[in-house]
Write a protein that holds these residues in place. Structure first.
Motif, PDB file in Angstrom:
ATOM      1  N   THR A 196     -17.132   0.500   4.645  1.00 35.62           N
ATOM      2  CA  THR A 196     -18.231   0.964   5.500  1.00 35.62           C
ATOM      3  C   THR A 196     -18.704  -0.033   6.540  1.00 35.62           C
ATOM      4  OG1 THR A 196     -19.918   0.197   3.914  1.00 35.62           O
ATOM      5  CG2 THR A 196     -19.066   2.436   3.633  1.00 35.62           C
ATOM      6  N   TRP A 197     -18.096  -1.225   6.605  1.00 40.55           N
ATOM      7  CA  TRP A 197     -18.608  -2.219   7.552  1.00 40.55           C
ATOM      8  C   TRP A 197     -18.696  -1.713   8.991  1.00 40.55           C
ATOM      9  CZ3 TRP A 197     -15.787  -3.562  11.719  1.00 40.55           C
ATOM     10  CH2 TRP A 197     -14.405  -3.329  11.675  1.00 40.55           C
ATOM     11  N   PRO A 198     -17.796  -0.820   9.465  1.00 37.06           N
ATOM     12  CA  PRO A 198     -17.921  -0.407  10.870  1.00 37.06           C
ATOM     13  C   PRO A 198     -19.233   0.305  11.186  1.00 37.06           C
ATOM     14  CG  PRO A 198     -15.759   0.183  10.007  1.00 37.06           C
ATOM     15  CD  PRO A 198     -16.608  -0.207   8.840  1.00 37.06           C
ATOM     16  N   LEU A 199     -19.885   0.873  10.150  1.00 39.06           N
ATOM     17  CA  LEU A 199     -21.086   1.659  10.405  1.00 39.06           C
ATOM     18  C   LEU A 199     -22.329   0.806  10.616  1.00 39.06           C
ATOM     19  CD1 LEU A 199     -20.602   4.563   7.835  1.00 39.06           C
ATOM     20  CD2 LEU A 199     -19.999   4.516  10.262  1.00 39.06           C
TER      21      LEU A 199
ATOM     22  N   PRO B 143     -11.370   2.600  12.933  1.00 39.05           N
ATOM     23  CA  PRO B 143     -11.550   1.563  13.962  1.00 39.05           C
ATOM     24  C   PRO B 143     -10.261   1.141  14.648  1.00 39.05           C
ATOM     25  CG  PRO B 143     -12.771   1.013  11.974  1.00 39.05           C
ATOM     26  CD  PRO B 143     -11.871   2.153  11.628  1.00 39.05           C
ATOM     27  N   TRP B 144      -9.104   1.363  13.982  1.00 41.47           N
ATOM     28  CA  TRP B 144      -7.848   0.837  14.526  1.00 41.47           C
ATOM     29  C   TRP B 144      -7.034   1.884  15.280  1.00 41.47           C
ATOM     30  CZ3 TRP B 144     -10.232  -3.071  13.144  1.00 41.47           C
ATOM     31  CH2 TRP B 144     -10.702  -3.265  11.847  1.00 41.47           C
ATOM     32  N   VAL B 145      -7.260   3.168  15.017  1.00 47.15           N
ATOM     33  CA  VAL B 145      -6.397   4.193  15.618  1.00 47.15           C
ATOM     34  C   VAL B 145      -7.081   4.995  16.715  1.00 47.15           C
ATOM     35  CG1 VAL B 145      -5.090   4.433  13.481  1.00 47.15           C
ATOM     36  CG2 VAL B 145      -6.991   5.987  13.924  1.00 47.15           C
ATOM     37  N   ALA B 146      -8.395   4.905  16.811  1.00 49.39           N
ATOM     38  CA  ALA B 146      -9.107   5.720  17.798  1.00 49.39           C
ATOM     39  C   ALA B 146      -9.194   5.049  19.163  1.00 49.39           C
ATOM     40  CB  ALA B 146     -10.515   6.049  17.293  1.00 49.39           C
ATOM     41  N   GLY B 147      -8.533   3.903  19.310  1.00 48.22           N
ATOM     42  CA  GLY B 147      -8.570   3.214  20.596  1.00 48.22           C
ATOM     43  C   GLY B 147      -9.893   2.504  20.812  1.00 48.22           C
ATOM     44  N   SER B 148     -10.111   2.067  22.028  1.00 53.01           N
ATOM     45  CA  SER B 148     -11.338   1.325  22.336  1.00 53.01           C
ATOM     46  C   SER B 148     -12.103   1.901  23.518  1.00 53.01           C
ATOM     47  CB  SER B 148     -10.988  -0.143  22.638  1.00 53.01           C
ATOM     48  OG  SER B 148     -10.077  -0.219  23.730  1.00 53.01           O
ATOM     49  N   ASP B 149     -11.594   2.970  24.114  1.00 51.39           N
ATOM     50  CA  ASP B 149     -12.251   3.488  25.316  1.00 51.39           C
ATOM     51  C   ASP B 149     -12.344   5.008  25.311  1.00 51.39           C
ATOM     52  OD1 ASP B 149      -9.586   3.973  25.536  1.00 51.39           O
ATOM     53  OD2 ASP B 149      -9.349   3.132  27.554  1.00 51.39           O
ATOM     54  N   SER B 150     -12.388   5.614  24.117  1.00 49.61           N
ATOM     55  CA  SER B 150     -12.505   7.065  24.040  1.00 49.61           C
ATOM     56  C   SER B 150     -13.854   7.445  23.445  1.00 49.61           C
ATOM     57  CB  SER B 150     -11.377   7.651  23.181  1.00 49.61           C
ATOM     58  OG  SER B 150     -11.594   7.356  21.815  1.00 49.61           O
ATOM     59  N   GLN B 151     -14.139   8.740  23.435  1.00 46.34           N
ATOM     60  CA  GLN B 151     -15.389   9.229  22.872  1.00 46.34           C
ATOM     61  C   GLN B 151     -15.433   9.086  21.352  1.00 46.34           C
ATOM     62  OE1 GLN B 151     -18.085  10.367  24.598  1.00 46.34           O
ATOM     63  NE2 GLN B 151     -16.980   9.731  26.438  1.00 46.34           N
ATOM     64  N   LEU B 152     -14.277   8.819  20.738  1.00 40.75           N
ATOM     65  CA  LEU B 152     -14.205   8.685  19.286  1.00 40.75           C
ATOM     66  C   LEU B 152     -14.070   7.240  18.837  1.00 40.75           C
ATOM     67  CD1 LEU B 152     -11.705  11.602  18.496  1.00 40.75           C
ATOM     68  CD2 LEU B 152     -14.198  11.693  18.658  1.00 40.75           C
TER      69      LEU B 152
ATOM     70  N   LEU C 123     -21.542   6.366  13.373  1.00 36.76           N
ATOM     71  CA  LEU C 123     -21.402   7.429  12.379  1.00 36.76           C
ATOM     72  C   LEU C 123     -21.049   8.751  13.050  1.00 36.76           C
ATOM     73  CD1 LEU C 123     -21.609   8.362   9.463  1.00 36.76           C
ATOM     74  CD2 LEU C 123     -24.063   8.721   9.810  1.00 36.76           C
ATOM     75  N   HIS C 124     -21.699   9.045  14.168  1.00 37.51           N
ATOM     76  CA  HIS C 124     -21.395  10.278  14.901  1.00 37.51           C
ATOM     77  C   HIS C 124     -19.944  10.285  15.369  1.00 37.51           C
ATOM     78  CE1 HIS C 124     -21.769  13.648  17.660  1.00 37.51           C
ATOM     79  NE2 HIS C 124     -21.273  12.880  18.615  1.00 37.51           N
ATOM     80  N   ARG C 125     -19.498   9.181  15.930  1.00 32.80           N
ATOM     81  CA  ARG C 125     -18.118   9.102  16.406  1.00 32.80           C
ATOM     82  C   ARG C 125     -17.127   9.250  15.257  1.00 32.80           C
ATOM     83  NH1 ARG C 125     -17.013   5.888  21.403  1.00 32.80           N
ATOM     84  NH2 ARG C 125     -18.850   6.118  22.723  1.00 32.80           N
ATOM     85  N   PHE C 126     -17.459   8.623  14.122  1.00 27.35           N
ATOM     86  CA  PHE C 126     -16.546   8.740  12.985  1.00 27.35           C
ATOM     87  C   PHE C 126     -16.455  10.172  12.477  1.00 27.35           C
ATOM     88  CE2 PHE C 126     -16.318   9.100   8.335  1.00 27.35           C
ATOM     89  CZ  PHE C 126     -14.974   8.809   8.185  1.00 27.35           C
ATOM     90  N   LEU C 127     -17.591  10.847  12.343  1.00 27.74           N
ATOM     91  CA  LEU C 127     -17.577  12.215  11.826  1.00 27.74           C
ATOM     92  C   LEU C 127     -16.790  13.146  12.743  1.00 27.74           C
ATOM     93  CD1 LEU C 127     -21.242  12.565  10.513  1.00 27.74           C
ATOM     94  CD2 LEU C 127     -19.150  12.297   9.166  1.00 27.74           C
ATOM     95  N   VAL C 128     -16.948  12.977  14.040  1.00 26.69           N
ATOM     96  CA  VAL C 128     -16.170  13.789  14.979  1.00 26.69           C
ATOM     97  C   VAL C 128     -14.682  13.501  14.813  1.00 26.69           C
ATOM     98  CG1 VAL C 128     -15.697  14.248  17.409  1.00 26.69           C
ATOM     99  CG2 VAL C 128     -18.061  13.967  16.631  1.00 26.69           C
TER     100      VAL C 128
ATOM    101  N   GLY D  51     -20.434  -3.748  16.936  1.00 24.52           N
ATOM    102  CA  GLY D  51     -21.829  -4.115  17.126  1.00 24.52           C
ATOM    103  C   GLY D  51     -22.712  -2.976  17.564  1.00 24.52           C
ATOM    104  N   GLY D  52     -22.188  -1.738  17.550  1.00 27.70           N
ATOM    105  CA  GLY D  52     -22.969  -0.594  17.995  1.00 27.70           C
ATOM    106  C   GLY D  52     -23.971  -0.125  16.958  1.00 27.70           C
TER     107      GLY D  52
END
Length: 265
Positions: A20-23, A187-196, A208-213, A201-202
């Motif tokens: 859960t660290w990304p959250l 965190p590793w497959v959704a890229g770094s510049d997309s809506q997902l 959480l919203h981006r992850f659920l989508v 540090g966010g």
């Protein structure tokens, strides 16, 4: 005497952090840590170290003797059987027959046994299928939690109520495994510049919203078949498998056998 699980508790705490660290991990969380530490490449290794420590704690729990020799032998046999079952579903979306046996075994032998079976069987199956990679510690911890959870189901359930509880738990476990695996992968497959994409540090709510989508957009093709397949296997096999496992448990546990004989007489 109440049984305690200090090492398994610590393993679970480490596992929760690893997943859960990304959250919630932000550059303001720990003063002095630079933002560069929180980029996906650096944080990935941080998560993997924690996950590996959790698996090591499971091994220590076994070595401390909290599982006796007969239980360890049975654990080895069931671990090999679960690992072999994984070969059946290798490469097939949602066809994962391992979960029904982990759940039914933990139902009979309890939380600690289920935790160990889940972790060790996923590790062994990775050796058999060539599935060793950075995702393996996360799979092992998630499977351990599923086994532990099955061991916590109320013992008073029998017959139809027990079957209903097991089927509902199988559906939950299938969904949980999908969420957990996506959480460590996202965190590793959704890229770094997309809506997902994961935002280092966010805000928790934004990530959480981006992850659920991301999860609901990518995982349903795996989660739904996994839930259906596991539930169907439990419905078909629960009665004979639980009966066999309970007879084995009586042979391993003299106290339980004596109680069963007293009730029968």
């Amino acid at each position: 005497m109440k049984i305690r699980f200090p090492l398994l508790t610590f393993a679970s705490i480490f596992g929760v952090i690893a997943f859960t660290w990304p959250l919630y991990f932000s550059s303001q969380s720990i003063p002095g840590i630079s933002q560069s530490f929180l980029n996906p490449t650096s944080a990935k290794w941080f998560a993997l170290v924690i996950a590996a420590a959790a698996i090591a704690l499971v091994a220590i729990e076994i070595n401390r003797g909290l599982l006796d020799s007969k239980s360890v032998a049975l654990l080895g046999v069931l671990t090999a059987l679960v690992a072999a079952l994984r070969l059946i579903g290798a490469g097939a979306i949602g066809v994962e027959p391992i979960w029904f046996l982990i759940i039914l075994t933990a139902r009979v032998f309890g939380t600690r046994f289920g935790f160990s079976l889940g972790a060790l069987s996923l590790g062994l199956s990775a050796l058999l299928t060539g599935g060793i990679g950075p995702w393996l510690p996360f799979q092992m911890i998630a499977a351990a939690w599923i086994g532990a959870g099955a061991g916590l189901l109320p013992k008073r359930f029998r017959g139809k109520s027990e079957l209903t509880a097991l089927v509902l738990y199988a559906i939950f476990a299938a969904a949980f495994f999908g969420v957990a695996m996506d959480l460590q992968l996202w965190p590793w497959v959704a890229g770094s510049d997309s809506q997902l994409s994961f935002i280092p540090g966010g805000e928790v709510s934004a990530n959480l919203h981006r992850f659920l989508v991301f999860h609901f957009a990518t995982a349903m093709a795996w989660d739904i078949p996994r839930a259906i397949f596991t539930s169907a296997l439990i419905i078909v096999t629960a009665k004979p498998v639980l009966g066999s496992l309970r007879r084995a448990n009586l042979k391993l546990n003299p106290i339980s056998r004596a109680m069963a004989q007293t009730v029968a007489s």
